[in-house]
Write a protein that holds these residues in place. Structure first.
Motif, short mmCIF file in Angstrom:
data_model
loop_
_atom_site.label_atom_id
_atom_site.label_comp_id
_atom_site.label_asym_id
_atom_site.label_seq_id
_atom_site.Cartn_x
_atom_site.Cartn_y
_atom_site.Cartn_z
N LEU A 150 -61.24 24.25 9.45
CA LEU A 150 -61.51 24.23 8.06
C LEU A 150 -60.58 25.07 7.44
CD1 LEU A 150 -65.37 24.01 8.00
CD2 LEU A 150 -63.57 22.07 7.66
N THR A 151 -60.31 26.32 8.08
CA THR A 151 -59.27 27.26 7.26
C THR A 151 -57.92 26.58 7.40
OG1 THR A 151 -60.44 28.94 8.13
CG2 THR A 151 -58.48 29.78 7.53
N GLN A 152 -57.54 26.02 8.42
CA GLN A 152 -56.29 25.47 8.54
C GLN A 152 -56.28 24.17 7.47
OE1 GLN A 152 -55.40 23.72 12.09
NE2 GLN A 152 -53.35 23.96 12.26
N THR A 153 -57.15 23.53 7.35
CA THR A 153 -57.09 22.41 6.31
C THR A 153 -57.14 22.87 4.96
OG1 THR A 153 -58.44 21.05 8.00
CG2 THR A 153 -58.44 20.52 5.69
N LEU A 154 -57.83 23.98 4.51
CA LEU A 154 -57.71 24.65 3.30
C LEU A 154 -56.18 25.29 3.09
CD1 LEU A 154 -59.33 25.79 1.01
CD2 LEU A 154 -59.52 27.58 1.88
N MET A 155 -55.66 25.81 4.17
CA MET A 155 -54.14 26.23 3.88
C MET A 155 -53.32 24.99 3.61
SD MET A 155 -54.01 29.40 6.85
CE MET A 155 -52.44 29.38 6.23
N HIS A 177 -44.62 29.09 6.85
CA HIS A 177 -44.41 29.94 7.96
C HIS A 177 -45.19 30.91 8.44
CE1 HIS A 177 -40.22 27.76 7.92
NE2 HIS A 177 -40.35 27.97 6.63
N SER A 178 -46.34 30.84 7.80
CA SER A 178 -47.38 31.79 7.97
C SER A 178 -48.05 31.81 9.44
CB SER A 178 -48.31 32.20 6.90
OG SER A 178 -49.36 30.91 6.75
N HIS A 179 -48.67 32.70 10.10
CA HIS A 179 -49.41 32.76 11.09
C HIS A 179 -50.74 33.55 10.84
CE1 HIS A 179 -50.26 31.80 15.37
NE2 HIS A 179 -50.55 32.97 15.55
N LEU A 180 -51.62 33.29 10.14
CA LEU A 180 -52.90 34.12 9.42
C LEU A 180 -53.98 33.77 10.48
CD1 LEU A 180 -52.20 33.39 5.84
CD2 LEU A 180 -51.63 35.32 7.12
N ILE A 181 -54.14 32.42 11.24
CA ILE A 181 -55.15 32.30 11.99
C ILE A 181 -54.97 32.98 13.41
CG2 ILE A 181 -56.74 30.55 12.77
CD1 ILE A 181 -55.73 28.70 10.53
N LYS A 182 -55.92 33.79 13.63
CA LYS A 182 -55.62 34.44 14.96
C LYS A 182 -56.45 33.63 16.14
CE LYS A 182 -54.14 37.88 12.97
NZ LYS A 182 -52.66 38.08 12.73
N GLU A 183 -55.46 33.41 17.24
CA GLU A 183 -56.04 32.66 18.40
C GLU A 183 -56.85 33.54 19.21
OE1 GLU A 183 -55.49 29.55 19.09
OE2 GLU A 183 -54.36 29.36 17.29
N LYS A 184 -58.09 33.34 19.53
CA LYS A 184 -59.16 33.87 20.24
C LYS A 184 -59.62 32.95 21.39
CE LYS A 184 -60.53 37.08 16.78
NZ LYS A 184 -61.83 37.80 16.12
N ASN A 208 -62.72 32.63 22.46
CA ASN A 208 -64.16 32.31 22.01
C ASN A 208 -64.08 31.85 20.55
OD1 ASN A 208 -64.99 32.88 24.58
ND2 ASN A 208 -65.59 34.81 24.27
N SER A 209 -62.96 31.57 20.00
CA SER A 209 -62.91 31.31 18.48
C SER A 209 -63.66 30.16 17.99
CB SER A 209 -61.62 31.24 18.09
OG SER A 209 -60.70 30.19 18.40
N ASN A 210 -64.14 29.99 16.93
CA ASN A 210 -64.82 28.81 16.46
C ASN A 210 -63.84 27.81 15.87
OD1 ASN A 210 -66.43 26.99 15.18
ND2 ASN A 210 -67.75 28.61 14.19
N HIS A 211 -63.86 26.71 16.73
CA HIS A 211 -62.71 25.54 16.25
C HIS A 211 -62.94 25.02 14.85
CE1 HIS A 211 -60.60 26.07 20.08
NE2 HIS A 211 -61.82 25.77 20.72
#
Length: 153
Positions: free
Chosen positions: A87-92, A70-77, A79-82
């Motif tokens: 990779l962060t989402q995959t690691l989580m 239920h976390s929302h740790l990855i911030k949407e920007k 110009n964010s690097n997809h």
């Protein structure tokens, strides 16, 4: 033979010499007691304090699984690097699945105390991180709620 769990001794004959084998018996039904093996061989052992630590450990594991679900740790920007975000989402996701399997293996010990600790951990984790109880604002239905997709069984 001991059918209540623990060690079972079998006798076989190797030619003329009897051979004694000791095999570990695993419970195949729920049982209540502090003499169980959970996740690792010989853990928590026969000391009640270690059993309580095992209960606490699987409780916290279940809470962490709910937190990651239920976390929302990855911030949407804009110009964010997809690649970094993916990779962060995959690691989580890998951490969440790994912890989920650890929780599942703990429940497969068939110890009733461990089962109750896991269900309690998931319930408390959902109450704190997934339910509306601690949410301050109303989230519109079209807004992304978590970083990871829901887990399915």
């Amino acid at each position: 033979m001991d059918h209540g769990g623990g060690m079972m001794e079998t006798n076989t004959t190797n030619g003329t010499t009897p051979v004694h084998h000791k095999m570990m018996m695993m419970h195949m039904t729920f049982f209540w007691g502090s003499h169980a093996e959970i996740l690792f061989s010989g853990w928590p052992g026969t000391r009640p304090g270690m059993y309580v630590l095992a209960l606490f450990f699987v409780f916290i594991l279940a809470v962490v699984v709910e937190y990651l679900s239920h976390s929302h740790l990855i911030k949407e920007k804009n110009n964010s690097n997809h690649l970094v975000g993916g990779l962060t989402q995959t690691l989580m996701h890998a951490v969440r699945i790994g912890l989920s399997y650890l929780v599942m293996l703990a429940v497969m010990s068939f110890n009733t105390g461990i089962f109750i600790a896991v269900v309690g951990g998931h319930s408390v984790g959902f109450l704190v991180f997934g339910s509306r109880v601690f949410k301050r604002t109303e989230i519109p239905p079209y807004e992304k709620r978590t970083d990871l997709p829901p887990m399915t069984c």
